[in-house]
Design an enzyme around this catalytic site. Structure first.
Site, short mmCIF file in Angstrom:
data_model
loop_
_atom_site.label_atom_id
_atom_site.label_comp_id
_atom_site.label_asym_id
_atom_site.label_seq_id
_atom_site.Cartn_x
_atom_site.Cartn_y
_atom_site.Cartn_z
CD GLU A 286 0.16 -1.36 3.16
OE1 GLU A 286 0.35 -2.31 2.38
OE2 GLU A 286 0.26 -1.48 4.39
CG HIS A 310 -5.81 -5.69 1.30
ND1 HIS A 310 -6.29 -6.34 2.42
CD2 HIS A 310 -4.53 -5.36 1.58
CE1 HIS A 310 -5.32 -6.38 3.33
NE2 HIS A 310 -4.24 -5.80 2.84
CD GLU A 311 -2.27 -4.00 -0.90
OE1 GLU A 311 -1.92 -3.26 0.05
OE2 GLU A 311 -2.20 -5.25 -0.84
CG HIS A 314 -3.32 -1.15 3.72
ND1 HIS A 314 -3.30 -1.37 5.08
CD2 HIS A 314 -3.03 -2.35 3.15
CE1 HIS A 314 -2.99 -2.65 5.31
NE2 HIS A 314 -2.83 -3.26 4.15
CD GLU A 333 -1.82 -5.79 6.38
OE1 GLU A 333 -2.81 -5.94 5.64
OE2 GLU A 333 -0.79 -5.19 6.03
CG ASP A 391 10.30 -10.20 6.61
OD1 ASP A 391 9.36 -9.40 6.56
OD2 ASP A 391 11.43 -9.98 6.13
CE1 TYR A 399 -2.99 -9.07 5.04
CE2 TYR A 399 -1.62 -10.04 6.74
CZ TYR A 399 -1.75 -9.27 5.60
OH TYR A 399 -0.65 -8.71 5.01
N1 BES Z 1 0.96 -4.49 3.75
C1 BES Z 1 0.71 -5.77 3.23
C2 BES Z 1 1.95 -6.49 2.80
C3 BES Z 1 2.93 -6.76 3.91
C4 BES Z 1 2.50 -7.12 5.18
C5 BES Z 1 4.27 -6.65 3.67
C6 BES Z 1 3.42 -7.34 6.20
C7 BES Z 1 5.20 -6.89 4.67
C8 BES Z 1 4.77 -7.23 5.94
C9 BES Z 1 -0.27 -5.72 2.07
O1 BES Z 1 -1.28 -4.78 2.23
C10 BES Z 1 -0.98 -7.05 2.02
O2 BES Z 1 -1.61 -7.38 2.98
N2 BES Z 1 -0.86 -7.78 0.92
C11 BES Z 1 -1.49 -9.06 0.74
C12 BES Z 1 -2.69 -8.95 -0.14
C13 BES Z 1 -3.99 -8.77 0.54
C14 BES Z 1 -5.12 -8.82 -0.48
C15 BES Z 1 -4.28 -9.69 1.67
C16 BES Z 1 -0.52 -9.95 0.03
O3 BES Z 1 0.52 -9.44 -0.41
O4 BES Z 1 -0.78 -11.13 -0.12
ZN ZN Z 2 -2.55 -5.34 3.82
#
Ligand code: BES
Ligand code: ZN
Length: 628
Positions: A286, A310-311, A314, A333, A391, A399
């Protein structure tokens, strides 16, 4: 941040003592060396006059540090130091010990008058926040590509900064890149393709006048084109992929309007999306004003657009109101998944939102029964992460359990009351950082105490949801008639009363196919897969979500006709969410283990550091090791 706040376990910085308020970033992009080289000039607010400035760094080569006094940040991004008569003088600095997750603290003693610091530095091969791609990894195949991914704690590998989500800065940037590359950032492009030095490099200038945490600073450099979608929306992509992307995201402007209708005006001016090469390790990120997205959501039928929802969501939950530390990630999230489904409901109808909620719940339940089963502490919304790499603790809890808590509150108080509450949360904490304790206090004060629950409704226990493991017994259950149709057809197929071809699948959408494939029993045979494949060409699907479900099953039962596609998919796509189940499925059979090692040896150099680390760990858990 008042000194009484708990510290961020993932940062050395002390913004309560010396706060970086603004950064001027100036880089040369060197594709041959795979390095950024340049300076970061930081403007300071000194709350504690005797305290040094402490920055987070990891794997940076620090060449020099200078200090200066006076002047003021210039958001026009002009970088005209002479005109602003900014003088700098050499300063000493100290790089602390290298800590495995946090990296090295860069400590700079500040003379009494110092109000700014300039760090001259270069990135190294250890910059996990940057991925440098070969031309072959792009759609156009002619030019290399660079992108950043800073969340959670990777900004410090390409910018010396206060890398804590509670610390916000405005910034400008000047990025010099060789033609025909275009640089884009999560900021306003101040001045596009200005020819600069004699070497044919072009300089791109950016300004972000709204304060953002370091994890939301983003850069991409490559052969890029842009297609307008609406007055505030556009898509950037490799020219070879641009038309398909523009068509896929044609609903974006409307989604933005619907989102504003739910929780208030969009705060960031433009909302653009950058489609990255398939090596991007996430689905989406995002980055303000410029979401970064995987090309694997381009399915040809807009069916995976919930990722855009989703993004976009955010822009409120995360970017305006930000988790104070990664221990509070669910505030980013979980709120975003809830908001995402509301946007999907408004854009594509409640049936689609319900299907997606059910798919989300299936993922959560599978994780609770699988990788999270022995880790009850990681099943809480508020987690403790001291000494751990964010990570590696990533799961559906923040989520899906987070979104379910908000759904439970919505059900208890009714949508109208809940929406006013949520909008108040966003308004009250704009451009601020929030902790889980802030949310608990706010919810008690603004909802649980003053408001009457709907007749017969149960008020969820915040304590149980936030600090307890698993899912409370009264967690809301989504239901979907469209999935019931799938269940019925599947039962007939498995009983042998209906052939694959004779199943009534007319009008089925992506989410129904995902549900069908997830519901296939472990005992499914290659012959049954062959009949489904013959009827529905699943091995050939263009839809990456369906492909991932299908290829996961194919790997488990060694359904031979799909294995070449599986191999191509794993070489091309670096999205961690797909790699984990696919490699995991291969590891369940002896032939598959050999194949996994063989594919991974070839694919690994093209994967992002985050994906590599996850697959390395998966293989290590299975007693396997890859050279590399
Ligand atoms: N902000 C997240 C990606 C993220 C989270 C990067 C934690 C590093 C650490 C992003 O908004 C996200 O949640 N992406 C999801 C997609 C979403 C539709 C659930 C993904 O990348 O799968
Ligand atoms: Zn997210």
């Amino acid at each position: 941040m008042p000194a009484t706040d708990p510290p961020d376990p993932h940062s050395h910085a002390r913004p309560d003592q010396v706060r970086v308020t603004h950064m001027d970033l100036d880089w040369d992009v060197d594709f041959d060396a795979a390095a950024l080289r340049g300076t970061a000039s930081l403007w300071l607010a000194r709350e504690d006059a005797r305290a040094p400035l402490i920055l987070d760094t990891r794997g940076l080569t620090i060449e020099a540090v200078e200090v200066g006094a006076g002047g003021a940040p210039d958001l026009s991004g002009s970088f005209d130091d002479a005109a602003r008569s900014l003088a700098w003088r050499e300063a000493s600095f100290e790089l602390g010990a290298s800590e495995p997750v946090l990296g090295r603290a860069l400590t700079i003693a500040l003379p009494g008058d110092a109000t700014r610091v300039r760090v001259r530095y270069a990135t190294t091969q250890d910059a996990t926040g940057l991925q440098w791609l070969e031309p072959a990894q792009t759609a156009g195949k002619r030019h290399p590509f660079l992108f950043s991914q800073s969340q959670a704690i990777h900004a410090r590998t390409w910018i010396p900064c206060q890398d804590s989500p509670g610390a916000r800065v405005t910034y400008t940037a000047r990025v010099r890149a060789p033609a025909p590359h275009v640089a884009v950032m999560s900021a306003d492009m101040v001045d596009g393709t200005q020819p600069s030095a004699a070497d044919g490099a072009r300089a791109f200038r950016f300004a972000m006048s709204q304060p953002v945490p370091a994890y939301l600073i983003a850069l991409a450099v490559g052969e890029l084109g842009r297609a307008e979608l609406g007055p505030r929306t556009a898509v950037w992509a490799d020219p070879a992929a641009l038309a398909a992307a523009a068509d896929e995201f044609a609903d974006m402007e409307r989604m933005l309007e619907l989102a504003e209708g739910l929780y208030g005006p969009y705060a960031w001016g433009r909302y653009d999306v950058l489609v990255l090469p398939p090596a991007f390790p996430f689905g989406g990120m995002e980055n303000p004003r410029l979401t970064f997205a995987t090309p694997t959501i381009i399915a040809g039928d807009r069916s995976l657009n919930s990722l855009i929802a989703h993004e976009l969501a955010h822009s409120w939950s995360g970017n305006l109101v930000t988790n104070a530390t990664w221990e509070d990630l669910w505030l980013n999230e979980g709120f975003t998944v809830y908001f995402e489904r509301r946007i999907v409901e408004a854009s594509y109808g409640p049936a689609r939102a319900a299907m997606e909620a059910m798919l989300g719940l299936q993922e959560l339940e599978a994780e609770l029964a699988g990788e999270l089963a022995a880790r009850p502490d990681d099943q809480r919304l508020r987690v403790t992460l001291a000494g751990r790499d964010p990570d590696e603790t990533f799961s559906s809890i923040a989520y899906e359990k987070g979104a379910l808590l908000l759904t439970a509150l919505e059900r208890a108080y009714g949508r109208e009351t809940f929406d006013a509450f949520l909008r108040g949360w966003f308004d009250r904490h704009r451009f601020g950082a929030v902790t889980t304790a802030d949310f608990e206090a706010y919810a008690r004060r603004e909802l649980l105490e003053p408001r009457e629950a709907l007749p017969g409704a149960r008020v969820p226990s915040l304590r149980e949801w936030i600090h307890g493991p698993g899912l409370p017994a009264d967690a809301p259950r989504a239901s979907s008639p469209a999935f019931a149709d799938v269940d019925r057809e599947l039962a007939a197929f498995l009983a042998g009363t209906t052939s694959a071809r004779a199943l009534n699948t007319s009008g089925w959408v992506t989410q129904q196919w995902q549900h069908l494939l997830r519901a296939l029993p472990e005992s499914v045979t290659p012959a049954q897969l062959a009949s489904l494949d013959e009827a529905y060409a699943l091995t050939q699907t263009r839809n990456a979500e369906i492909a991932c479900e299908w290829l996961t099953i194919a790997a488990r039962v060694r359904y031979a006709p799909a294995l070449p596609r599986l191999e191509r998919f794993l070489i091309e796509v670096g999205r961690r969410k797909f790699l984990m189940p696919l490699y995991g499925a291969l590891l369940t059979t002896p032939e598959g283990r050999a194949q996994a090692l063989e594919i991974y040896a070839r694919a690994r150099p093209g994967y992002h550091a985050i994906s590599r680390a996850s697959v390395d760990a998966l293989l290590a858990d299975a007693g396997l090791r890859v050279e590399g």
